[in-house]
Design an enzyme around this catalytic site. Structure first.
Site, PDB file in Angstrom:
ATOM      1  NE  ARG A  14      82.939  39.165  62.702  1.00  0.00           N
ATOM      2  CZ  ARG A  14      83.150  38.335  63.908  1.00  0.00           C
ATOM      3  NH1 ARG A  14      84.038  38.656  64.861  1.00  0.00           N
ATOM      4  NH2 ARG A  14      82.057  37.384  64.149  1.00  0.00           N
ATOM      5  CG  ASN A  37      75.567  39.515  60.467  1.00  0.00           C
ATOM      6  OD1 ASN A  37      76.010  39.083  59.818  1.00  0.00           O
ATOM      7  ND2 ASN A  37      76.202  39.793  61.840  1.00  0.00           N
ATOM      8  CB  ILE A  63      80.088  34.874  68.165  1.00  0.00           C
ATOM      9  CG1 ILE A  63      79.034  33.705  68.087  1.00  0.00           C
ATOM     10  CG2 ILE A  63      80.527  34.543  69.825  1.00  0.00           C
ATOM     11  CD1 ILE A  63      79.346  32.445  67.926  1.00  0.00           C
ATOM     12  CG  ASP A 112      92.941  38.500  72.119  1.00  0.00           C
ATOM     13  OD1 ASP A 112      93.919  37.927  72.371  1.00  0.00           O
ATOM     14  OD2 ASP A 112      92.852  39.080  71.007  1.00  0.00           O
ATOM     15  CD1 TRP A 166      80.555  46.668  66.605  1.00  0.00           C
ATOM     16  CD2 TRP A 166      78.522  45.452  66.710  1.00  0.00           C
ATOM     17  NE1 TRP A 166      79.230  47.425  66.529  1.00  0.00           N
ATOM     18  CE2 TRP A 166      78.192  46.789  66.828  1.00  0.00           C
ATOM     19  CE3 TRP A 166      77.701  44.466  66.986  1.00  0.00           C
ATOM     20  CZ2 TRP A 166      77.014  47.247  67.005  1.00  0.00           C
ATOM     21  CZ3 TRP A 166      76.413  44.830  67.144  1.00  0.00           C
ATOM     22  CH2 TRP A 166      75.933  46.208  67.012  1.00  0.00           C
ATOM     23  CG  LEU A 167      86.992  43.256  66.092  1.00  0.00           C
ATOM     24  CD1 LEU A 167      88.179  42.217  65.621  1.00  0.00           C
ATOM     25  CD2 LEU A 167      87.440  44.587  66.943  1.00  0.00           C
TER      26      LEU A 167
END
Lengths: 378, 132
Positions: free
Chosen positions: A194, A172, A175, A287, A190-191
């Site tokens: 993801r 995988n 980003i 963000d 990483w949420l």
């Protein structure tokens, strides 16, 4: 025009007047963000900051600051041509059965192209020209941007994170932003939905108490970078998709620590592990919505080996209220989505994700209405 | 429904505006004109409740769709986050982690819901209305 590595792309952009070198000293603390933000809003060029305070490495910013440059990066000449990329993806997602022998013959080249685009593994690679291990690893040497005044620490932004789940052969590529904690520690944000987080979760279940190997590539060739941000069908790896864009296989090299592969031409590669229960509070960071995030716990990535090309270039960006670089990428990818949606819903005329709506929170669809209530189906 | 279910990333799309094909989707002036001249909000708005993605929205650090939709002003909570960049931005005042943030967002959600007289976690506007 297809680009073998980031340096090819930089040279091509410079020749077109789409990249400017900045030789005066700039500060990675806020100043680079300010200059890139102003340049992006003016539709200006990509910027190569050659003299960055506190580091010997140049910083590449605003690379995909116009939809046109995204198209160049995908090997296309114009934004409109991105629809061709979308048509290819739409086809791969749901191939039409050939209508007779002649049609099957016509489709053969596409299948041939797809089949031949698996990545190729090299034994040695430019990204491993310089190898630093153990105590020699020092993230302070990198010109990591501190983007906004309220950010808690410098942030690695354009990081292509390579992971592999325990039950998968496919790697995988995602980003995820990474807060710098120290000389060799980054927080992997990483949420939970993801790819990288899912691979990590599966790893924890299959190998409890064991460290999870991770590799991070910075500054890959443009097709690989764009492959990582394009929603490719699950059956196709990002590396294979990048090969399709480039028209030649993605060249990879094995990492030193695990069964992971990174783009051979990457400028900088970080290799290491997420150790069990090594978590840290991440943020706040500004963000893409224009707000600062809340502080949340995420796993810590310990960098044990850092490899790079000679005279590496550090690729960076920032996220902020639109328009920012991700919003421009969204505008370009919008063209890729249109053919995919139209394949499913031929009545759709146009589809638009306004960048002001953070590129995905609002969609405007126009359609040929054929019966009352038709709009609700779409 | 199609747009939402088709590609994974469109799950995050909380407003879908569907217009006739004589409107330029990429031109706000066209879009706003079409909304205000062709839409009956009560008839043409479809709300979808309790979609799982809202929880992801909370889980993601971009918490709180509530205050941003409609006219509910951003609450000036004790821990309103600082703003990115320009000073004229308004933000949902959620900060902190876990249940606290979720609770605050829910609270504001209810407030918004009350203000609208509609129960919805997401808003979809439908413009189905050109004569005929």
């Amino acid at each position: 025009m297809k680009y073998h590595d980031l340096r090819d792309f930089i040279a091509a952009l410079e020749a077109r007047g789409e990249l400017k070198r900045v030789s005066v000293e700039v500060d990675p603390y806020l100043e680079i963000t300010e200059i890139c933000d102003r340049t992006l809003r003016a539709g200006g060029p990509a910027l190569l900051f050659e003299n960055v305070k506190g580091s010997r490495m140049p910083v590449l910013g605003n690379l995909f600051g116009t939809p046109q440059r995204v198209a160049f990066g995908m090997g296309e000449e114009s934004v409109e041509a991105l629809r061709e990329v979308g048509k290819l993806l739409a086809f791969l997602k749901e191939p039409d059965p050939p209508k007779g022998l002649r049609d099957a013959w016509d489709k053969l080249p596409i299948f041939k192209q797809v089949m031949s685009m698996g990545p190729k593994t090299r034994r040695s690679a430019p990204c491993q020209e310089v190898v630093l291990e153990g105590d020699a690893v020092d993230l302070d040497q990198l010109p990591i941007q501190h983007c906004w005044p309220g950010d808690v620490a410098p942030l690695v932004t354009w990081a292509l994170v390579v992971t592999k789940g325990p039950h998968k052969t496919r790697q995988n590529l995602g980003i995820y932003r990474q807060q710098k904690l120290g000389r060799n520690r980054l927080i992997m944000r990483w949420l939970s939905h993801r790819g990288g987080a899912l691979d990590f979760k599966e790893w924890q279940a299959a190998h409890p108490g064991e460290p999870f190997p991770v590799a991070v590539a910075l500054g890959a060739d443009p097709a690989t970078i764009l492959g990582a941000v394009t929603p490719v069908p699950d059956t196709l790896s990002e590396y294979a998709f990048a090969g399709l864009l480039r028209g030649s296989r993605t060249e990879l090299v094995k990492c030193g620590h695990a069964d992971l592969e990174v783009p051979a031409s990457s400028e900088i590669v970080l290799e290491g592990y997420i150790y069990p229960d090594d978590m840290a509070p991440e943020g706040p960071y500004g963000d893409h919505t224009g707000y600062y995030n809340e502080v949340e716990q995420f796993p810590v990535f310990t960098v044990e080996r850092l490899t790079h090309r000679r005279d590496p270039i550090y690729h960076s960006t920032y996220t902020g209220r639109p328009p920012d670089e991700p919003a421009i990428l969204g505008l370009a990818l919008n063209e890729v989505f249109v053919p995919i949606l139209r394949k499913q819903f031929p009545e759709i005329v146009d589809f638009y994700l306004p960048p002001e709506g953070c590129s995905y929170r609002m969609a405007v669809v126009t359609m040929k209405k054929q019966y009352p209530g038709h709009a609700k189906r779409v | 429904m199609g747009v939402w279910s088709f590609l994974r990333q469109f799950m995050y799309t909380k407003f879908v505006i569907v217009l006739d094909d004589d409107v330029d989707a990429r031109n706000w002036e066209d879009v706003i004109w079409a909304i205000t001249t062709r839409m009956d909000p009560a008839r043409d708005t479809v709300m979808v409740e309790n979609t799982p993605i809202d929880y992801l929205d909370f889980a993601s650090p971009t918490a709180g769709w509530g205050p941003r939709w409609g006219s509910t002003p951003p609450t000036s909570g004790p821990a309103r986050p600082p703003r990115v960049g320009r000073a004229d931005r308004h933000g949902p005042g959620s900060q902190g982690t876990g249940r606290g943030a979720l609770g605050r967002v829910r609270h504001r959600y209810r407030a918004t819901r009350g203000a609208l007289g509609q129960g919805a976690r997401r808003l979809r506007l439908r413009f189905d209305t050109r004569a005929g």
